[in-house]
Write an enzyme that holds these catalytic residues in place. Sequence first.
Site, PDB file in Angstrom:
ATOM      1  N   ASP A 290       7.677   5.048  12.487  1.00 26.33           N
ATOM      2  CA  ASP A 290       7.519   3.663  12.038  1.00 26.33           C
ATOM      3  C   ASP A 290       6.406   2.982  12.838  1.00 26.33           C
ATOM      4  O   ASP A 290       5.434   3.644  13.212  1.00 26.33           O
ATOM      5  CB  ASP A 290       8.877   2.940  12.190  1.00 26.33           C
ATOM      6  CG  ASP A 290       9.048   1.831  11.176  1.00 26.33           C
ATOM      7  OD1 ASP A 290       8.198   0.921  11.146  1.00 26.33           O
ATOM      8  OD2 ASP A 290      10.018   1.846  10.405  1.00 26.33           O
TER       9      ASP A 290
ATOM     10  N   HIS B  82       8.598  -4.031  12.321  1.00 29.92           N
ATOM     11  CA  HIS B  82       9.312  -3.149  11.388  1.00 29.92           C
ATOM     12  C   HIS B  82      10.005  -1.996  12.125  1.00 29.92           C
ATOM     13  O   HIS B  82      11.183  -1.700  11.883  1.00 29.92           O
ATOM     14  CB  HIS B  82       8.278  -2.625  10.382  1.00 29.92           C
ATOM     15  CG  HIS B  82       8.830  -1.969   9.167  1.00 29.92           C
ATOM     16  ND1 HIS B  82       8.987  -0.604   9.076  1.00 29.92           N
ATOM     17  CD2 HIS B  82       9.215  -2.471   7.980  1.00 29.92           C
ATOM     18  CE1 HIS B  82       9.446  -0.304   7.866  1.00 29.92           C
ATOM     19  NE2 HIS B  82       9.602  -1.421   7.177  1.00 29.92           N
TER      20      HIS B  82
ATOM     21  N   SER C 253      13.685  -0.415   3.466  1.00 32.17           N
ATOM     22  CA  SER C 253      13.378  -0.054   4.855  1.00 32.17           C
ATOM     23  C   SER C 253      14.572  -0.300   5.764  1.00 32.17           C
ATOM     24  O   SER C 253      14.754   0.398   6.754  1.00 32.17           O
ATOM     25  CB  SER C 253      12.226  -0.911   5.378  1.00 32.17           C
ATOM     26  OG  SER C 253      11.018  -0.517   4.812  1.00 32.17           O
TER      27      SER C 253
END
Length: 745
Positions: free
Chosen positions: A148, A220, A547
């Site tokens: 990520d 994220h 996600s």
Amino acid sequence: MGLKQILISLPRIIFFLACIFLSFLQTTLVSAERETYIVHMDKSFKPESHPTHHHWYSSIVDSLNNGNDPSSSSLLYTYDNAIHGFSARLSPEEVENLKKSPGFVSAYRDRAVEAHTTHSTDFLSLNPTTGLWPASDYGEDIIIGVIDSGVWPESKSFKDHGMTNKIPAKWKGTCEEAGQEFDSSMCNFKLIGARYFNKGAAADPNITISMNSARDTYGHGTHTASTAAGNYVEDVSYFGYAKGTARGVAPRSRVAIYKVLWDKGAGANSDILAGIDQALADGVDVISISISINYKGMPPPLHEDPIAQASFSAMQKGVFFSSSAGNDGPHLGTVKNDVPWVLTVAAGAMDRSYGGTLILGNGQTLVGWTHFPANAIVENLTLIYNKNFSSCSSTKLLLDFSPQGIIICDETWPVIDQIQQVTAAQLPGAIFVSNSSVQLFELGKISCPGVVISPKDGYPVIEYAQSSEKPLVSIKFQQTFLGTQPAPVASNYSSRGPSLKIPNILKPDLMAPGTRILAAYVPTSPAGFIGSKVGLSSNYDLQSGTSMACPHAAGVAAMLKSVHPEWSPAAIRSAMMTTANPLDNTQNPIRDNGNRLEFASPLAIGSGHIDPNRALDPGLVYDATPQDYVNLLCSMNFTKNHILAITRTEAYNCSNPSSGLNYPSFIALYNGQTISSTQKFDRIVTNVGDGAATYKASVIAPAGSEVVVSPDSLVFGKKYEKQRYSLTIKYGSNKQGKESFGEIV
Ligand SMILES: *[C@@H]1O[C@H](CO)[C@@H](O)[C@H](O)[C@H]1NC(C)=O
Ligand SMILES: *[C@@H]1O[C@H](CO)[C@@H](O)[C@H](O)[C@H]1NC(C)=O
Ligand SMILES: *[C@@H]1O[C@H](CO)[C@@H](O)[C@H](O)[C@H]1NC(C)=O
Ligand SMILES: *[C@@H]1O[C@H](CO)[C@@H](O)[C@H](O)[C@H]1NC(C)=O
Ligand SMILES: *[C@@H]1O[C@H](CO)[C@@H](O)[C@H](O)[C@H]1NC(C)=O
Ligand SMILES: *[C@@H]1O[C@H](CO)[C@@H](O)[C@H](O)[C@H]1NC(C)=O
Ligand SMILES: *[C@@H]1O[C@H](CO)[C@@H](O)[C@H](O)[C@H]1NC(C)=O
């Protein structure tokens, strides 16, 4: 009249930015003369004279331009675990030359990628007394690799209190020393590895690298990693909403970070492949990847999809691969990461919502949606409804009108735009009446002191504002509501099946919590806004997307692997799918936000909502070996080299092509003209329950079809025994061409 004031207590102010609505990421790559290519090679061709494959690949790349070009082609990465091959900067001529090299399998251009908590563990019924948490020691012996945007190592979610110092012996990873604002002392017994991969991104002028290390500045990666396996952190919230103790799904699993996404979440395939390659070499047990490859808005073909290729290697090595279905719903055929050897996770909403309470001067109270990130105090302000400005569609009109109180914006204009206009006009506050708020509830953030209510609630408020001489309103922000019904609900944005790549395998596989998930965040990126300029930082943020669903499933898989180390990735996925819950908290089938709350189809939610405790003991599993997947590929129209690029080795062959994979779901595709047709599926189930057992099939056939299961009863004498059955589906005419669905229990 009582108090008339607006008080806003500001948390740390860090940024001055325009008002944004959180949405999805989209990036594309620049095309320069020399471009990055991912090259698959057949290692059996490596000449003895080269000591290592790296040496061999370097010599090939060096030889390509015959030394003619000073700005010569360069090798970025060599890969040995995810695929066999390398990535390099090559010109079109060099690629043509490369194709003549012995051992060349295939090559394709590097491309851009797309990146797509804490009540969720309760919502998943995880608890300390029974079920998967205690059975797995909370996943302690398992390592989850998160591919990520890196990690914020100072986040409390990655502290190692309560973790033992027994990092599994097979761990070969490391915490990379040389990186910007990151050093190996930042790793510990929770965060056991952190690496970064930037060669592909550095070669791409459209990708900015402002933090050249495993440190996350985007948020994220910190969010997904803490969702999968964050440690316990007490008393966290998103500006007062969703208060509670944060923890990941597998709170004792170890986390290894592979940073492949850079500024704004942009990244390159070659880096992703390098990250997965390294994770496999380091010895992770589970990979969580909330990224999909962007290929002209479509999923890429298999032979140009590095995630599809690398995940095959993961499967071969017994590493569980959890991936996000994508955020391109609700249209059919939008599912990403849709190959049969991964888990494809769709997203849903939980039974928790956030909002504000309105108290009208006449004593009436009602509840609306808001996340306004501050403790705004609205007490006994004048409530204003002016037909002339009720659409709140223009900042200028609102400024001219300059209301001294709380304005009501009716549903004659899109609510997301109204919020922007009210924010820009810096009004003291607003009540938005909206009949189309799904997108706002799922994805929006609100930057003015406002609350969104339904038209049903809105009419009495308007009526009161118009009829009362002194209409007053108070608003309480920072409210969290539990027990929302129905829940879970499939999220509108969650990508839908069928898979366009391999349509005869049903995707996505299951649904996990993905909407409004509270998890750790980076302090450098604003988590909320007040007005159009003031960005606020928060160590925990509410985010939505598949996600966020993917790491939930990764955490569950980690714990299942801990309890059942002998289970293959296919067996773990089967356990999760066959025990998934198709019903919501009203005991009706799960509904779909993308289809006016009709019952959700398996194309939206797969087998249903993930149910970790039941997955512990599925009774039967549908297992599959690497050769089974190869047999499926062989039944499709792939060239030998396309298949070799995925399987990496000639050890698998196409002597037994078969379109029937032993999968824990069924999909029959037919064209709308068909009057009547029949399709047969063969399945083998393995008894993973203790001892002898008898299973009887019960079937609910999809509308317009007949289903026969044969035999309809299976008798197992002992654990690990296998039995076969077949399912035949006979369908009649379905002129609407609509999907219908059923179940076998
Ligand atoms: C608002 O007005 C009502 C009615 O006059 C009063 O009972 C109440 O205490 C006031 N609330 C506040 C916070 O001033
Ligand atoms: C790179 O970014 C620029 C500016 O946004 C854009 O015009 C260009 O199309 C991008 N290049 C590629 C290959 O996407
Ligand atoms: C609405 O607009 C009309 C025309 O401009 C004006 O005459 C009227 O007074 C306005 N009404 C209110 C309540 O402001
Ligand atoms: C919402 O309300 C507007 C205005 O009354 C109407 O035009 C629109 O059709 C409504 N939308 C829905 C989804 O009900
Ligand atoms: C669902 O998402 C689509 C695509 O973004 C959008 O057009 C549609 O309005 C959304 N539906 C609802 C109910 O919000
Ligand atoms: C199979 O692949 C060949 C060669 O790429 C192509 O010509 C043919 O049309 C394909 N057939 C189908 C059914 O897709
Ligand atoms: C193909 O694979 C099967 C199973 O591994 C093996 O028995 C067979 O010999 C192989 N055939 C060829 C032609 O390599």
